[in-house]
Scaffold this motif. Structure first.
Motif, PDB file in Angstrom:
ATOM      1  N   GLY A 160       0.809  -1.211   0.000  1.00  0.00           N
ATOM      2  CA  GLY A 160       0.000   0.000   0.000  1.00  0.00           C
ATOM      3  C   GLY A 160       0.845   1.265   0.000  1.00  0.00           C
ATOM      4  N   LEU A 161       2.012   1.195   0.643  1.00  0.00           N
ATOM      5  CA  LEU A 161       2.919   2.346   0.573  1.00  0.00           C
ATOM      6  C   LEU A 161       3.454   2.514  -0.846  1.00  0.00           C
ATOM      7  N   VAL A 163       1.833   1.847  -3.503  1.00  0.00           N
ATOM      8  CA  VAL A 163       0.736   2.454  -4.272  1.00  0.00           C
ATOM      9  C   VAL A 163       0.591   3.939  -3.951  1.00  0.00           C
ATOM     10  N   THR A 164       0.510   4.285  -2.677  1.00  0.00           N
ATOM     11  CA  THR A 164       0.157   5.659  -2.305  1.00  0.00           C
ATOM     12  C   THR A 164       1.344   6.623  -2.385  1.00  0.00           C
ATOM     13  N   LEU A 167       3.176   5.525  -6.567  1.00  0.00           N
ATOM     14  CA  LEU A 167       2.344   5.532  -7.779  1.00  0.00           C
ATOM     15  C   LEU A 167       1.376   6.720  -7.774  1.00  0.00           C
ATOM     16  N   LEU A 168       0.570   6.812  -6.725  1.00  0.00           N
ATOM     17  CA  LEU A 168      -0.374   7.931  -6.659  1.00  0.00           C
ATOM     18  C   LEU A 168       0.315   9.212  -6.201  1.00  0.00           C
ATOM     19  N   ARG A 169       1.459   9.079  -5.565  1.00  0.00           N
ATOM     20  CA  ARG A 169       2.243  10.213  -5.058  1.00  0.00           C
ATOM     21  C   ARG A 169       1.390  11.184  -4.251  1.00  0.00           C
ATOM     22  N   LEU A 170       0.688  10.639  -3.270  1.00  0.00           N
ATOM     23  CA  LEU A 170      -0.137  11.473  -2.406  1.00  0.00           C
ATOM     24  C   LEU A 170       0.759  12.286  -1.471  1.00  0.00           C
ATOM     25  N   GLU A 171       0.548  13.583  -1.453  1.00  0.00           N
ATOM     26  CA  GLU A 171       1.301  14.446  -0.532  1.00  0.00           C
ATOM     27  C   GLU A 171       0.442  14.747   0.690  1.00  0.00           C
ATOM     28  N   PRO A 172       1.063  14.761   1.888  1.00  0.00           N
ATOM     29  CA  PRO A 172       2.501  14.805   2.193  1.00  0.00           C
ATOM     30  C   PRO A 172       3.194  13.452   2.286  1.00  0.00           C
ATOM     31  N   LEU A 173       2.472  12.351   2.131  1.00  0.00           N
ATOM     32  CA  LEU A 173       3.100  11.039   2.310  1.00  0.00           C
ATOM     33  C   LEU A 173       4.278  10.821   1.363  1.00  0.00           C
ATOM     34  N   LEU A 176       7.444  12.507   2.653  1.00  0.00           N
ATOM     35  CA  LEU A 176       7.858  12.257   4.028  1.00  0.00           C
ATOM     36  C   LEU A 176       9.224  11.564   4.030  1.00  0.00           C
TER      37      LEU A 176
END
Lengths: 198, 198
Positions: A160-161, A163-164, A167-173, A176
């Motif tokens: 899941g990390l 992916v997020t 791949l999806l590059r969700l910020e701020p994750l 980090l």
């Protein structure tokens, strides 16, 4: 003098590709343990000695077949070297260490291809179950029979990390620092591995 | 009498498809909040009233555009109805409830397509950030500024279950009853949402 078969490209390059293709098929269908160098050689229509010549061990052939840029054995060395009650954070650090390296793009590409259906799910499953999990499951199999589930829960968090974060590059994750992420997910992995999982 | 444009298919079906296509492009590029029905209508070369006629609200249009078989608002209702210290287990139960329903195949297909590169990562990001996360982030934003990271960590665990349980179908995880899985990952989600994340 080179003897060529009809319809086959001659030379070492063709043999090497055929071996890799046969290896992918057999590892995916039958798993790592049930697949022999001999069976791969037979399917690729080459001598088993040529497989050893090109790739050395079966393990090395698997790494080549799945097109991994790093050897999982090296990546997992720090996990192997530590005590059971530190596997969680050590595993998180080891995986994020590779994912943050210049190998990231190649690893993300393999992941995307498999998940998207362009790659072989069986091969990815074999990779995880037989190569990555194999040495960790026995260490966390308490109570007996829970080891596989524990390691698969760890895989779920780390996949899941991928992916997020990548791949999806969700910020701020996505931005980090890796050591902060290890501090956050390490305890999760540790609970899955040695805590109560019902 | 029907007026047709050159190169366009006539009739409602063509308009409907053009609206969905324009919606996907604009939601992906600009996010949900920044995209107006008017802008979608302009790009689709139809009247805004026709968009409302076909889809009702912008939210409903988004759900149609991303081809979701269920409305996230309905799925998240039990999360909304519960206290902050129960969001983790309630969210796990809500998502697994949909994933275990007959809608599973459609949802897995959307996920696979996006991750595999056949779909639009921007659209998936907009869906998560603007539709799913939007109502949860403010509730868990303690200390201020941590809410987005908390929810993304939750997304990482749930996305990883999608990968390992439904795509790779790793056993025994794939066959674990949903309520047992909720009991295992619920506390993980809750820690991410209201615990210490450094």
């Amino acid at each position: 003098m080179t003897v060529t078969r009809p319809g086959r490209r001659p030379g070492n390059s063709g043999s090497r590709d055929r071996i890799l293709e046969a290896a992918r098929e057999l590892f995916a269908d039958n798993g790592f343990g049930e697949t022999t160098i001999r069976a791969i050689a037979t399917r690729a229509e080459v001598d088993a000695a040529l497989v050893h010549h090109f790739f050395g061990t079966k393990h090395a052939l698997f790494v080549a077949a799945i097109a991994l840029p790093v050897d999982p054995d090296d990546v997992l060395a720090p996990v192997r070297a530590g005590p059971v009650d530190e596997i969680g954070p050590r595993l998180a650090a080891a995986l994020l260490g590779v994912w943050e390296s210049p190998h990231r793009d190649a690893i993300v590409a393999v992941f995307r291809t498999v998940i998207g259906g362009g790659g072989d799910v069986g091969l990815m499953r074999t990779f995880l179950l037989d190569i990555v999990f194999d040495e960790i499951v026995p260490r966390v199999d308490h109570p007996a029979g829970t080891g596989a589930l524990r390691v698969e829960l760890v895989a779920s968090q780390m996949a899941g990390l991928m992916v997020t974060r990548y791949l999806l590059r969700l910020e701020p994750l996505a931005s980090l620092p890796a050591d902060r992420l290890v501090a956050i997910v390490g305890p999760t992995l540790q609970r899955y591995l040695t805590g109560d999982v019902g």
